[in-house]
Design a protein around this motif. Sequence first.
Motif, PDB file in Angstrom:
ATOM      1  N   GLY A  99       0.684  -1.303   0.022  1.00 21.67           N
ATOM      2  CA  GLY A  99       0.056  -0.151  -0.127  1.00 21.67           C
ATOM      3  C   GLY A  99       0.797   1.382   0.014  1.00 21.67           C
ATOM      4  O   GLY A  99       0.337   2.209  -0.219  1.00 21.67           O
ATOM      5  N   ARG A 100       1.922   1.205  -0.063  1.00 22.17           N
ATOM      6  CA  ARG A 100       3.033   2.506  -0.339  1.00 22.17           C
ATOM      7  C   ARG A 100       2.863   2.869  -1.436  1.00 22.17           C
ATOM      8  O   ARG A 100       2.644   2.283  -2.589  1.00 22.17           O
ATOM      9  N   ARG A 101       3.003   4.461  -1.793  1.00 18.71           N
ATOM     10  CA  ARG A 101       2.988   4.745  -3.015  1.00 18.71           C
ATOM     11  C   ARG A 101       4.446   5.564  -3.070  1.00 18.71           C
ATOM     12  O   ARG A 101       4.736   6.497  -2.468  1.00 18.71           O
ATOM     13  N   LEU A 102       5.258   5.066  -4.061  1.00 19.29           N
ATOM     14  CA  LEU A 102       6.617   5.764  -4.445  1.00 19.29           C
ATOM     15  C   LEU A 102       6.654   6.461  -5.872  1.00 19.29           C
ATOM     16  O   LEU A 102       5.990   6.200  -6.642  1.00 19.29           O
ATOM     17  N   LEU A 103       7.635   7.212  -5.765  1.00 21.10           N
ATOM     18  CA  LEU A 103       7.933   7.546  -7.102  1.00 21.10           C
ATOM     19  C   LEU A 103       8.666   6.463  -7.747  1.00 21.10           C
ATOM     20  O   LEU A 103       9.775   5.943  -7.178  1.00 21.10           O
ATOM     21  N   LEU A 104       8.682   6.176  -9.303  1.00 21.79           N
ATOM     22  CA  LEU A 104       9.416   5.457 -10.072  1.00 21.79           C
ATOM     23  C   LEU A 104       9.867   6.061 -11.225  1.00 21.79           C
ATOM     24  O   LEU A 104       9.118   6.478 -12.149  1.00 21.79           O
TER      25      LEU A 104
END
Length: 224
Positions: A99-104
Amino acid sequence: MRRYIAPLLIGLVGAGILVALGLWQLQRLAWKEAILDEIETRIHAAPTAIPAVPDPARDQYLPVRVTGTTGPRELDVLVSTRMLGPGFRIVTALETEDGRRLLLDRGFVPAEAKTTPRPPTVLEVTGNLHWPDERDRFTPDNDPASNYWYAREVDVLADVLGTEPVLVVARATVPADPAITPLPVDTAGIPNNHFGYAIQWFGFAAVWLGMTALLLWRISRRTP
Protein backbone atom coordinates in the motif's frame (compact mmCIF):
# COMPACT_ATOMS: atom_id res chain seq x y z
CA MET A 1 74.38 40.06 -6.77
CA ARG A 2 71.96 41.67 -4.35
CA ARG A 3 69.63 42.76 -7.13
CA TYR A 4 68.93 39.11 -7.92
CA ILE A 5 67.93 38.09 -4.38
CA ALA A 6 64.44 39.66 -4.13
CA PRO A 7 63.08 38.49 -7.54
CA LEU A 8 64.64 35.05 -7.03
CA LEU A 9 63.00 34.66 -3.63
CA ILE A 10 59.64 35.88 -4.95
CA GLY A 11 59.93 33.46 -7.86
CA LEU A 12 60.81 30.45 -5.72
CA VAL A 13 58.21 31.17 -3.01
CA GLY A 14 55.47 31.81 -5.58
CA ALA A 15 56.32 28.64 -7.51
CA GLY A 16 56.43 26.68 -4.25
CA ILE A 17 52.92 27.86 -3.32
CA LEU A 18 51.59 26.96 -6.76
CA VAL A 19 53.18 23.50 -6.66
CA ALA A 20 51.75 22.95 -3.17
CA LEU A 21 48.28 23.79 -4.49
CA GLY A 22 48.78 21.27 -7.30
CA LEU A 23 49.84 18.58 -4.82
CA TRP A 24 46.81 19.39 -2.67
CA GLN A 25 44.56 18.85 -5.69
CA LEU A 26 46.20 15.45 -6.27
CA GLN A 27 45.38 14.56 -2.67
CA ARG A 28 41.80 15.69 -3.28
CA LEU A 29 41.77 13.52 -6.40
CA ALA A 30 42.67 10.42 -4.39
CA TRP A 31 40.03 11.33 -1.79
CA LYS A 32 37.34 11.82 -4.45
CA GLU A 33 38.22 8.59 -6.27
CA ALA A 34 37.87 6.70 -2.98
CA ILE A 35 34.43 8.21 -2.46
CA LEU A 36 33.37 7.33 -6.02
CA ASP A 37 34.58 3.75 -5.54
CA GLU A 38 32.57 3.54 -2.33
CA ILE A 39 29.45 4.86 -4.07
CA GLU A 40 29.87 2.40 -6.96
CA THR A 41 30.19 -0.46 -4.50
CA ARG A 42 27.05 0.69 -2.71
CA ILE A 43 25.09 1.12 -5.96
CA HIS A 44 25.80 -2.46 -7.07
CA ALA A 45 25.35 -4.17 -3.72
CA ALA A 46 22.61 -6.75 -3.17
CA PRO A 47 19.16 -5.09 -3.21
CA THR A 48 17.10 -4.87 -0.05
CA ALA A 49 13.57 -3.88 0.90
CA ILE A 50 12.81 -0.16 0.96
CA PRO A 51 13.19 1.21 4.50
CA ALA A 52 10.00 2.20 6.29
CA VAL A 53 11.24 5.78 6.60
CA PRO A 54 13.96 6.39 4.01
CA ASP A 55 16.51 9.06 4.84
CA PRO A 56 18.10 10.99 1.93
CA ALA A 57 21.48 11.21 3.68
CA ARG A 58 21.61 7.63 4.91
CA ASP A 59 19.86 5.87 2.03
CA GLN A 60 21.15 7.73 -1.02
CA TYR A 61 22.01 5.12 -3.72
CA LEU A 62 20.62 2.28 -1.59
CA PRO A 63 19.94 -0.74 -3.89
CA VAL A 64 16.34 -1.93 -3.47
CA ARG A 65 13.85 -4.37 -4.92
CA VAL A 66 10.12 -3.63 -4.84
CA THR A 67 6.98 -4.91 -6.56
CA GLY A 68 4.01 -2.72 -7.34
CA THR A 69 1.60 -1.32 -9.90
CA THR A 70 2.48 1.76 -11.91
CA GLY A 71 0.05 4.66 -11.87
CA PRO A 72 -2.09 5.90 -14.76
CA ARG A 73 -0.29 9.26 -14.84
CA GLU A 74 3.33 9.91 -15.76
CA LEU A 75 5.60 12.92 -15.57
CA ASP A 76 8.00 13.34 -18.49
CA VAL A 77 11.37 14.75 -17.43
CA LEU A 78 13.49 16.10 -20.27
CA VAL A 79 16.89 14.42 -20.59
CA SER A 80 19.60 13.97 -23.19
CA THR A 81 22.20 11.21 -23.23
CA ARG A 82 25.25 10.70 -25.40
CA MET A 83 24.17 7.24 -26.51
CA LEU A 84 20.40 7.71 -26.80
CA GLY A 85 20.06 11.38 -27.69
CA PRO A 86 17.23 13.64 -26.48
CA GLY A 87 14.15 12.22 -24.85
CA PHE A 88 12.35 11.90 -21.55
CA ARG A 89 12.61 10.04 -18.27
CA ILE A 90 9.28 8.43 -17.44
CA VAL A 91 8.44 9.09 -13.79
CA THR A 92 5.26 7.60 -12.38
CA ALA A 93 3.78 6.49 -9.08
CA LEU A 94 4.36 2.92 -7.97
CA GLU A 95 1.82 1.49 -5.53
CA THR A 96 3.46 -1.36 -3.69
CA GLU A 97 1.89 -4.58 -2.51
CA ASP A 98 1.73 -3.23 1.04
CA GLY A 99 0.00 0.00 0.00
CA ARG A 100 2.89 2.46 -0.16
CA ARG A 101 3.04 4.97 -3.00
CA LEU A 102 6.54 5.74 -4.26
CA LEU A 103 8.02 7.58 -7.23
CA LEU A 104 9.44 5.33 -9.96
CA ASP A 105 11.84 6.48 -12.66
CA ARG A 106 11.21 3.76 -15.25
CA GLY A 107 13.82 5.02 -17.69
CA PHE A 108 14.22 6.69 -21.08
CA VAL A 109 11.95 7.03 -24.09
CA PRO A 110 12.87 9.02 -27.23
CA ALA A 111 11.18 12.36 -27.80
CA GLU A 112 8.83 10.96 -30.43
CA ALA A 113 7.49 8.41 -27.93
CA LYS A 114 6.52 11.01 -25.33
CA THR A 115 2.77 10.64 -25.89
CA THR A 116 2.76 6.87 -26.40
CA PRO A 117 0.19 5.33 -24.00
CA ARG A 118 1.77 3.41 -21.13
CA PRO A 119 -1.09 1.85 -19.15
CA PRO A 120 -0.68 0.74 -15.51
CA THR A 121 1.24 -2.48 -15.14
CA VAL A 122 2.58 -4.68 -12.37
CA LEU A 123 6.38 -4.54 -12.15
CA GLU A 124 9.11 -6.03 -10.03
CA VAL A 125 11.68 -3.26 -9.93
CA THR A 126 15.35 -3.55 -9.04
CA GLY A 127 16.97 -0.16 -8.67
CA ASN A 128 18.37 2.45 -6.32
CA LEU A 129 16.95 5.14 -4.10
CA HIS A 130 17.96 8.57 -5.30
CA TRP A 131 17.38 12.20 -4.40
CA PRO A 132 18.98 13.95 -7.39
CA ASP A 133 20.01 17.61 -7.27
CA GLU A 134 19.36 18.69 -10.84
CA ARG A 135 17.99 22.22 -10.60
CA ASP A 136 20.19 25.30 -10.77
CA ARG A 137 19.65 28.90 -11.85
CA PHE A 138 19.81 27.91 -15.52
CA THR A 139 17.10 25.23 -15.28
CA PRO A 140 13.82 26.30 -16.97
CA ASP A 141 10.58 26.33 -15.05
CA ASN A 142 8.49 23.19 -15.33
CA ASP A 143 5.50 23.22 -17.66
CA PRO A 144 2.91 20.96 -16.00
CA ALA A 145 0.22 21.83 -18.55
CA SER A 146 2.31 20.33 -21.36
CA ASN A 147 3.86 17.68 -19.09
CA TYR A 148 7.38 19.01 -19.54
CA TRP A 149 9.56 18.71 -16.45
CA TYR A 150 13.19 19.80 -16.34
CA ALA A 151 14.51 18.30 -13.10
CA ARG A 152 13.71 15.33 -10.90
CA GLU A 153 12.84 17.35 -7.81
CA VAL A 154 11.60 14.56 -5.59
CA ASP A 155 9.44 16.71 -3.31
CA VAL A 156 7.79 18.45 -6.28
CA LEU A 157 7.11 15.27 -8.25
CA ALA A 158 5.87 13.48 -5.14
CA ASP A 159 3.41 16.29 -4.43
CA VAL A 160 2.07 16.13 -7.99
CA LEU A 161 1.61 12.34 -7.99
CA GLY A 162 0.59 12.00 -4.35
CA THR A 163 3.47 9.75 -3.27
CA GLU A 164 6.09 9.59 -0.59
CA PRO A 165 9.14 11.77 -1.38
CA VAL A 166 11.08 8.65 -2.30
CA LEU A 167 12.37 7.99 -5.82
CA VAL A 168 13.33 4.53 -7.06
CA VAL A 169 15.45 4.70 -10.23
CA ALA A 170 14.99 1.43 -12.09
CA ARG A 171 17.99 -0.65 -13.04
CA ALA A 172 15.84 -3.47 -14.36
CA THR A 173 12.17 -4.42 -14.33
CA VAL A 174 10.28 -7.68 -14.63
CA PRO A 175 8.68 -7.80 -17.06
CA ALA A 176 11.00 -5.59 -19.09
CA ASP A 177 9.45 -3.03 -21.42
CA PRO A 178 11.47 -2.86 -24.66
CA ALA A 179 10.12 0.64 -25.32
CA ILE A 180 11.69 2.02 -22.12
CA THR A 181 15.46 1.98 -21.58
CA PRO A 182 16.47 2.11 -17.90
CA LEU A 183 18.84 4.93 -16.99
CA PRO A 184 20.20 3.54 -13.73
CA VAL A 185 21.99 5.52 -11.06
CA ASP A 186 25.75 5.79 -11.55
CA THR A 187 28.62 8.09 -10.64
CA ALA A 188 29.02 9.68 -14.08
CA GLY A 189 27.24 12.85 -12.98
CA ILE A 190 29.39 13.37 -9.88
CA PRO A 191 32.09 15.93 -10.76
CA ASN A 192 35.72 14.96 -10.27
CA ASN A 193 37.88 17.71 -11.76
CA HIS A 194 40.78 17.60 -9.33
CA PHE A 195 43.31 16.20 -11.82
CA GLY A 196 42.58 19.07 -14.21
CA TYR A 197 42.92 21.58 -11.38
CA ALA A 198 46.28 20.02 -10.40
CA ILE A 199 47.57 20.36 -13.96
CA GLN A 200 46.49 24.01 -13.97
CA TRP A 201 48.39 24.79 -10.75
CA PHE A 202 51.51 22.99 -11.99
CA GLY A 203 51.20 24.92 -15.26
CA PHE A 204 50.96 28.20 -13.36
CA ALA A 205 54.07 27.20 -11.40
CA ALA A 206 55.97 26.54 -14.63
CA VAL A 207 54.89 29.91 -16.06
CA TRP A 208 55.84 31.65 -12.80
CA LEU A 209 59.32 30.11 -12.92
CA GLY A 210 59.63 31.02 -16.57
CA MET A 211 58.71 34.64 -15.87
CA THR A 212 61.15 34.67 -12.95
CA ALA A 213 63.92 33.40 -15.20
CA LEU A 214 63.06 36.05 -17.78
CA LEU A 215 63.13 38.76 -15.14
CA LEU A 216 66.52 37.60 -13.86
CA TRP A 217 67.88 37.56 -17.43
CA ARG A 218 66.65 41.10 -18.03
CA ILE A 219 68.26 42.24 -14.76
CA SER A 220 71.52 40.65 -15.86
CA ARG A 221 71.39 42.56 -19.13
CA ARG A 222 71.15 45.92 -17.42
CA THR A 223 74.23 48.08 -17.39
CA PRO A 224 75.71 48.16 -13.90
